[in-house]
Design an enzyme around this catalytic site. Structure first.
Site, PDB file in Angstrom:
ATOM      1  N   CYS B  91      -7.193  69.014   1.660  1.00 54.29           N
ATOM      2  CA  CYS B  91      -8.438  68.384   2.079  1.00 54.29           C
ATOM      3  C   CYS B  91      -9.557  69.394   1.984  1.00 54.29           C
ATOM      4  CB  CYS B  91      -8.301  67.883   3.516  1.00 54.29           C
ATOM      5  SG  CYS B  91      -7.859  69.196   4.659  1.00 54.29           S
ATOM      6  N   CYS B  94      -9.197  72.518   4.052  1.00 56.28           N
ATOM      7  CA  CYS B  94      -8.324  73.551   3.508  1.00 56.28           C
ATOM      8  C   CYS B  94      -9.122  74.454   2.570  1.00 56.28           C
ATOM      9  CB  CYS B  94      -7.157  72.932   2.748  1.00 56.28           C
ATOM     10  SG  CYS B  94      -6.071  71.936   3.757  1.00 56.28           S
ATOM     11  N   ASP B 498      22.265  59.445 -12.214  1.00 53.26           N
ATOM     12  CA  ASP B 498      23.030  60.660 -12.004  1.00 53.26           C
ATOM     13  C   ASP B 498      23.387  60.646 -10.517  1.00 53.26           C
ATOM     14  OD1 ASP B 498      23.901  63.377 -12.195  1.00 53.26           O
ATOM     15  OD2 ASP B 498      22.012  63.923 -11.250  1.00 53.26           O
ATOM     16  N   ASP B 670      18.066  64.400 -12.365  1.00 57.41           N
ATOM     17  CA  ASP B 670      17.292  65.503 -11.810  1.00 57.41           C
ATOM     18  C   ASP B 670      17.622  66.849 -12.431  1.00 57.41           C
ATOM     19  OD1 ASP B 670      19.864  65.758 -10.605  1.00 57.41           O
ATOM     20  OD2 ASP B 670      18.951  67.132  -9.168  1.00 57.41           O
ATOM     21  N   ASP B 674      20.921  66.458 -17.177  1.00 58.02           N
ATOM     22  CA  ASP B 674      20.465  65.081 -17.413  1.00 58.02           C
ATOM     23  C   ASP B 674      19.376  65.017 -18.471  1.00 58.02           C
ATOM     24  OD1 ASP B 674      22.070  64.116 -15.303  1.00 58.02           O
ATOM     25  OD2 ASP B 674      20.559  64.792 -13.877  1.00 58.02           O
TER      26      ASP B 674
END
Lengths: 54, 779
Positions: B91, B94, B498, B670, B674
């Protein structure tokens, strides 16, 4: 109709000024961080005083 | 302090990061307490009144910071400049905190953070190594800094977006100023011939350069499509705009009733606005992906001739070099183990959920994570020749094949363009030869037909839906990586999962069994010493146990402390008949106990699988893990079709077989193992926390921990597809009315403008309905 001789160029010059301003702002990166700029205007505090070096 | 005063109801928000904590505690962790003290010490507590980051997002991360000093560039003399990517920048507050905290350092010249790109540009005067101090300051505040990678730079310095914005500015200027003249011609019925000629020339003076410059993005895309012997929407737009410009110029020369420069320039402005919005929505997702990837970048510690470790980029490593791999670090190159046996988590490369002990001299593929002590390995292949690079090359092939996918809008255009050109050509010939008009006059109705069909509605119809959908998905943590992803996702009919890291979270969960709470506490005291997933699972089940200091770890076997042993059956002198992950615990004079685990499913895996099935998709699991582990997970989520022990090649082959059989498989994975299957699939989704290669191969990346985002994304994609079709149909209906009018020469620029504007408005309003559907998900 004589007024056109002044009014049309005047309208065009004003429009070109605006276009020039937009292109300048674009080139100088002012459209890079739209989200940041939106919230940045709310922060007007002066930076905290730098601590003197020991 | 406002945050402290508010701490009277239970539970309260952590005074730094906002996560829920139980009073009387003010902070969720020591890191937050230190960060709060730091912020207060700098007199920057205004931050807490302005903060709007999600709760818990600012919790300082104990991850050791990457070396940053080498990324700093010398600017002049002893002035250094460093470009960093900051994660956790959520934001405006920050941004303010980061800039103010850095500005408080005496040697910082300037610190500027950009919220959109998460980029921090830092300049300081003094030694280069100050970079580390700045990074640690940011780390203590709860922000993690990594060097700005080339991928981030590409995503941030978006030349094409800037070019579109420039073209839009020019087109908008041109359209408004041409309109100034055109309106005068439309209403000035008593205008003299000469004045009208002056007006036409003025319009040409503004309109022609505008058409030439602002239309460039369309002309370029049209040219490249024509070179590939295809017709796309941009061909139709280019022909329409250029023909209108030419016809208007001819009308200017012969001082006709109207010129059409206003139509051409307004059309360009509208289309450019649509395209720019589309680009910006996609750019946001692209930057978020680059950010995820940058977090996985790192340096390798190479041992030099003197035996000292030096940090070098991965690309600098040659075969035969020795590299250090710390505990918990990921191996980035193929290497063999030099000395002591090591324990490696291979889940990213093979899909096995439990780490494997690897003997000295055995090769380990890049992507494995060191679960034991720090160790030295000999690199067998440079990064450019290793197993990761081989997968990368495979993926490039797959990406090219996927690039040939023709979108629905382009398929519509390839039918539409010839028809429109035919109608325009026939109109011209009909008026010129049939009715005996001069050719310049015959051009007017012909080009009128071109511009009124010129796909304002059509060209905005699809991007408008895409912008709204991509934006809605982004807010729910789904990043859309490829422009055709939504369309392919809408068309999938089969989902291949997976298991490890996709359906499961990769964490192990303790099952209830024949052990007492004191057994658990005693075992957990040993388990604290290890980072083995089963030991972690044990500690997670019994967190409040102090660490025993006399624990000795036998990698791949178990733990030992004062006669007590915790580990695999053989290590503890037991025999185990099941293949369920088990930790045995033996103590002198006590009954041995077995702690049984299972790879914990993601909390919403069952719901997500049910939702996918409700969408009419068939499901299967293809995993590299053991039969028992896969079957258990499959049973829990309710998928019958499973393949266990599948190597990466087998996964890819399964996808290829499905595609050869005419199916449209969606691969969800992931790991590095894969990536091949993800690349081959009709559409691919990277699961939360996926490896960089898997993310690179996917069309969509799930950023939140929830798997439920996947069925939601498919539903959104289908809905977007339906809306896009509606929009195209709607703009075709407009043409059915407008084209006959144009062909018969009854169209004036004013009517054309009204028709085009109202059809664009209708499709945009229809596209906005995609957002409304978004609201229904959150329930």
């Amino acid at each position: 109709m004589d007024a056109l001789i002044i009014l049309v160029p005047a309208a065009l010059v004003l429009g070109l000024l605006g276009l020039g301003g937009f292109l300048w702002a674009l080139r100088s990166g002012q459209y890079e961080d739209l989200d940041g700029a939106a919230s940045r205007i709310l922060f007007d505090d002066p930076p905290p005083p730098k601590e003197p070096k020991p | 302090m406002t945050a402290r005063l508010a701490a009277n109801a239970a539970p309260v928000a952590c005074a730094h990061c906002g996560a829920a904590v139980q009073p009387p505690a003010l902070f969720c962790c020591g890191g937050c307490e230190a960060a709060h003290a730091l912020v207060a010490g700098l007199h920057l507590d205004a931050f807490y009144r302005r903060r709007s980051a999600p709760d818990g997002a600012l919790r300082p991360d104990p991850t050791p910071p990457v070396t940053l000093a080498t990324a700093a560039e010398a600017e002049a003399g002893d002035v250094w400049r460093l470009e960093l990517m900051l994660t956790g920048l959520h934001c405006g507050a920050c941004v303010w905190l980061v800039e103010q905290a850095l500005a408080a350092e005496p040697d910082v010249l300037s610190a500027r953070a950009a919220l959109t790109t998460r980029r921090l540009t830092l300049r300081w005067r003094g030694p280069r190594d100050r970079a580390e101090a700045f990074a640690s300051l940011l780390g203590r505040l709860g922000f993690r800094a990594v060097p700005f990678t080339p991928a981030c730079l590409r995503a941030a310095d978006d030349v094409e977006t800037r070019m579109l914005a420039r073209s839009l500015g020019i087109a908008a200027f041109g359209a408004m100023n041409v309109m100034l003249v055109s309106v005068a011609v439309w209403v000035g019925g008593d205008m003299g011939e000469q004045t009208r000629a002056l007006m036409h020339w003025l319009a040409a003076l503004i309109g022609l350069p505008t058409i030439a410059v602002a239309g460039l993005p369309f002309y370029r895309s049209a040219l490249s499509a024509l070179r590939a012997r295809r017709l796309n929407m941009d061909v139709a737009i280019s022909i329409g705009v250029l023909a209108t410009g030419a016809m208007s110029l001819s009308e200017t020369f012969r001082n006709g009733r109207f010129t059409w420069f206003d139509g051409a320039t307004t059309l360009l402005a509208l289309l450019l606005a649509g395209r720019l919005l589309d680009r910006m929505a996609r750019g946001r997702a692209g930057r978020a992906m680059a950010e995820l990837l940058a977090l996985q970048e790192g340096v390798v510690r190479r041992l030099n001739a003197a035996g000292q470790a030096e940090e070098v980029p991965v690309a600098a490593i040659r075969p035969g070099d020795l590299v250090m791999l710390g505990a918990g670090e990921r191996l980035r190159l193929d290497a063999t183990l030099l000395a002591a046996p090591g324990l490696f988590d291979l889940s990213a490369t093979t899909g096995e959920s439990l780490p494997r002990a690897i003997a000295a001299g055995v090769a380990v593929a890049a992507g494995a994570v060191n679960m034991g002590r720090a160790m030295v390995l000999r690199v067998t292949a440079a990064a450019a020749d290793g197993s990761l690079a081989a997968i990368g090359r495979l993926l490039e092939h797959a990406a090219q094949a996927r690039g040939k996918f023709v979108t629905f809008a382009d398929r519509a255009a390839s039918l539409y363009v010839p028809v429109v050109l035919l109608v325009a050509g026939a109109t011209f010939l009909g008026w010129w030869l049939g009715m005996g008009l001069p050719w310049q006059a015959a051009l007017v109705p012909a080009v009128g037909a071109l511009i009124v069909t010129c796909p304002c509605g059509l060209a905005i119809a699809v991007p408008a839906v895409q912008v709204v959908t991509v934006g809605a998905l982004f807010r729910r943590g789904v990043l859309v990586a490829s422009p055709t992803a939504l369309e392919r996702l809408a068309e999938v009919d089969h989902v291949v999962f997976d298991k490890t890291g996709t359906l499961t979270s990769g964490r192990h969960e303790l099952h209830p069994g024949a052990w007492t709470a004191s057994d658990l506490r005693a075992a957990a005291a040993l388990a604290r010493a290890s980072r083995h997933p089963l030991a972690r699972g044990l500690v997670a089940a019994c967190a409040a146990v102090p660490l025993r200091l006399d624990v000795e770890e036998h990698p791949g076997e178990g733990l030992e402390a004062g006669g007590a042993r915790l580990g695999r059956a053989a290590f503890c002198g037991m025999v185990d008949s099941t293949d369920q992950p088990t930790l045995w615990f033996t103590r002198p004079g006590r009954q041995p106990v077995a702690f049984r685990f299972s790879d914990a499913l993601r909390p919403d895996a069952v719901a997500a699988v049910a939702a996918l099935r409700a969408l009419g998709l068939s499901l299967e699991i293809v995993s590299g893990d053991t039969q028992g582990a896969v079957a258990a997970a499959a049973k829990a989520v309710g998928i019958a079709d499973i393949t266990a022990g599948a190597m990466p090649q087998a996964k890819a082959a399964r996808i290829a077989a499905l595609r050869a059989a005419g199916r449209r498989p969606l691969m969800v994975g992931d790991g590095i193992n894969d990536a091949g299957a993800l690349g081959l699939a009709y559409a691919a989704v990277a699961a939360p926390g996926a490896q960089d290669l898997a993310q690179g191969a996917a069309d969509l990346v799930l950023r939140t921990e929830a798997l439920m985002a996947l069925p939601e994304a498919i539903r959104a994609a289908r809905r977007a597809q339906a809306l896009a079709r509606q929009n195209i149909a709607m703009s075709l209906v407009y043409n059915v009315i407008a084209v006959p009018a144009a062909v018969l020469g009854m169209l004036t620029p004013l009517v054309a403008a009204a028709v085009m504007a109202s059809s664009s408005l209708a499709v945009i309003l229809n596209a906005l309905r995609a957002e409304r559907m978004g609201a229904a998900w959150t329930r």
